[in-house]
Scaffold this motif. Structure first.
Motif, mmCIF file in Angstrom:
data_model
loop_
_atom_site.group_PDB
_atom_site.id
_atom_site.type_symbol
_atom_site.label_atom_id
_atom_site.label_comp_id
_atom_site.label_asym_id
_atom_site.label_seq_id
_atom_site.Cartn_x
_atom_site.Cartn_y
_atom_site.Cartn_z
ATOM 1 N N TYR A 235 0.795 -1.227 0.000
ATOM 2 C CA TYR A 235 0.000 0.000 0.000
ATOM 3 C C TYR A 235 0.832 1.284 0.000
ATOM 4 C CZ TYR A 235 -3.840 -3.130 1.118
ATOM 5 O OH TYR A 235 -4.780 -4.132 1.083
ATOM 6 N N GLY A 236 2.088 1.193 0.360
ATOM 7 C CA GLY A 236 2.887 2.409 0.409
ATOM 8 C C GLY A 236 4.354 2.119 0.654
ATOM 9 N N GLU A 237 5.143 3.182 0.643
ATOM 10 C CA GLU A 237 6.591 3.074 0.841
ATOM 11 C C GLU A 237 6.954 3.534 2.251
ATOM 12 O OE1 GLU A 237 10.768 4.660 -1.168
ATOM 13 O OE2 GLU A 237 8.854 5.027 -2.171
ATOM 14 N N PRO A 238 7.411 2.598 3.110
ATOM 15 C CA PRO A 238 7.728 2.975 4.490
ATOM 16 C C PRO A 238 9.175 3.408 4.658
ATOM 17 C CG PRO A 238 7.830 0.590 4.277
ATOM 18 C CD PRO A 238 7.504 1.138 2.903
ATOM 19 N N ARG A 239 9.411 4.305 5.597
ATOM 20 C CA ARG A 239 10.770 4.724 5.943
ATOM 21 C C ARG A 239 10.787 5.133 7.411
ATOM 22 N NH1 ARG A 239 10.318 10.441 5.648
ATOM 23 N NH2 ARG A 239 8.518 11.067 4.389
ATOM 24 N N ILE A 240 11.911 4.915 8.052
ATOM 25 C CA ILE A 240 12.070 5.319 9.450
ATOM 26 C C ILE A 240 12.560 6.761 9.481
ATOM 27 C CG2 ILE A 240 13.356 4.922 11.583
ATOM 28 C CD1 ILE A 240 13.377 1.943 10.885
ATOM 29 N N ALA A 241 11.780 7.638 10.105
ATOM 30 C CA ALA A 241 12.157 9.047 10.191
ATOM 31 C C ALA A 241 13.204 9.261 11.277
ATOM 32 C CB ALA A 241 10.925 9.913 10.469
ATOM 33 N N PHE A 242 12.990 8.642 12.446
ATOM 34 C CA PHE A 242 13.949 8.752 13.543
ATOM 35 C C PHE A 242 13.608 7.741 14.622
ATOM 36 C CE2 PHE A 242 10.662 12.003 13.994
ATOM 37 C CZ PHE A 242 10.128 11.724 15.246
ATOM 38 N N ILE A 243 14.580 7.495 15.475
ATOM 39 C CA ILE A 243 14.429 6.580 16.615
ATOM 40 C C ILE A 243 14.044 7.395 17.853
ATOM 41 C CG2 ILE A 243 15.565 4.825 18.042
ATOM 42 C CD1 ILE A 243 15.196 4.061 15.073
ATOM 43 N N ILE A 244 13.147 6.842 18.659
ATOM 44 C CA ILE A 244 12.758 7.477 19.925
ATOM 45 C C ILE A 244 13.248 6.594 21.067
ATOM 46 C CG2 ILE A 244 10.873 8.398 21.305
ATOM 47 C CD1 ILE A 244 9.161 8.535 18.809
#
Length: 281
Positions: A171-180
């Motif tokens: 359904y879409g292209e995932p990416r990790i923006a940042f780690i918490i």
């Protein structure tokens, strides 16, 4: 508009509440990461944001400052009085109490292109994405706060794919923006989290005519992912061991491969031959 940190611990105490593990209630309390989530979603005054899992409203406040409208859904009725008080100063926030997975999305948002921000248990992720993408009103972006390892699994490439990854990447292209880091939450969880951004395709990369059978086959393949495909697919409804081998041969897929090594395109080809096979049965 500057916001003071929300006193989560004292609020819970004042309302006689305790975080519910079963609902994944680890509240993000670090203002820096709350702001970064809003930035990752690129929220502006033209946006309608659907927040799923509003909790005590820590993030809801930040969304309200940046968005045109916010629809905030929270399943826990015990949190609702505190949540109402937190968002009372914001006239662009609509609160809805209940289970999002049982709601009519069109009753929450009325036009395509809204943005979704969600803090949900990871096991709901693929079901949530599919529900949003198959709704009459569809979002343009989904931003999830999930365990870091789960975010990494969702972003995996062929060779390390999982059913969860496929359920999102169709359904879409995932990416990790940042780690918490885990210390940004209360109570402190055992693992770090990540903000995952999913830029949704205008249409799923698997056709509507194939999508149900696509997931039928992938679920069979990953149900026994240590097995080679010709053995794993024999567990799918209507397919025996011999037929599984024939389907894989027609699709040009080595029967000794394992489910996690196939690309979405290969699963799609396999689905086409499966549908053709079934139509002749």
């Amino acid at each position: 508009m500057m916001l003071e940190p929300l006193p989560v611990q004292s609020m819970l105490r004042d309302y006689g509440l305790k975080p519910q593990k079963g609902l994944g209630q680890n509240f993000l309390v670090d203002e820096l990461y709350l702001e970064r989530i809003v930035q990752a979603a690129d929220v502006n005054r033209t946006d309608t944001v659907l927040e799923i899992g509003a909790g005590l409203g820590s993030l809801t406040r930040h969304l309200a400052i940046s968005a045109g409208n916010v629809v905030a859904v929270e399943i826990d009725q015990h949190l609702f009085p505190a949540l109402k008080k937190v968002v009372k100063p914001f006239d662009n926030v609509r609160l809805v109490q209940g289970d999002f997975m049982e709601m009519d999305i069109a009753s929450l948002v009325t036009t395509d292109g809204y943005k979704v921000v969600a803090n949900i248990p990871y096991y709901l992720t693929s079901n949530l994405i599919r529900r949003l993408m198959e709704a009459d009103v569809r979002p343009s972006m989904v931003v999830l706060t999930v365990q870091k390892e789960v975010a990494q699994r969702i972003c995996a490439k062929p060779g390390k794919l999982s059913l969860l990854a496929l359920g999102v990447q169709v359904y879409g292209e995932p990416r990790i923006a940042f780690i918490i880091p885990k210390g940004a939450f209360y109570p402190v969880p055992q693992v770090d989290s990540a903000t995952l951004v999913i830029d949704l395709f205008p249409q799923p990369c698997v056709s509507a005519q194939q999508i149900d059978d696509f997931f039928l086959l992938t679920k069979a393949g990953f149900a026994q992912k240590r097995k080679m495909l010709h053995n794993a697919l024999a567990g799918a409804p209507g397919i025996n061991h011999e037929q599984a081998g024939e389907l894989l041969a027609q699709a040009g897929i080595d029967p000794n491969r394992r489910a996690q090594t196939l690309t979405i395109e290969e699963w799609e080809i396999l689905t086409s031959f499966f549908q053709e096979f079934r139509s002749k049965a």
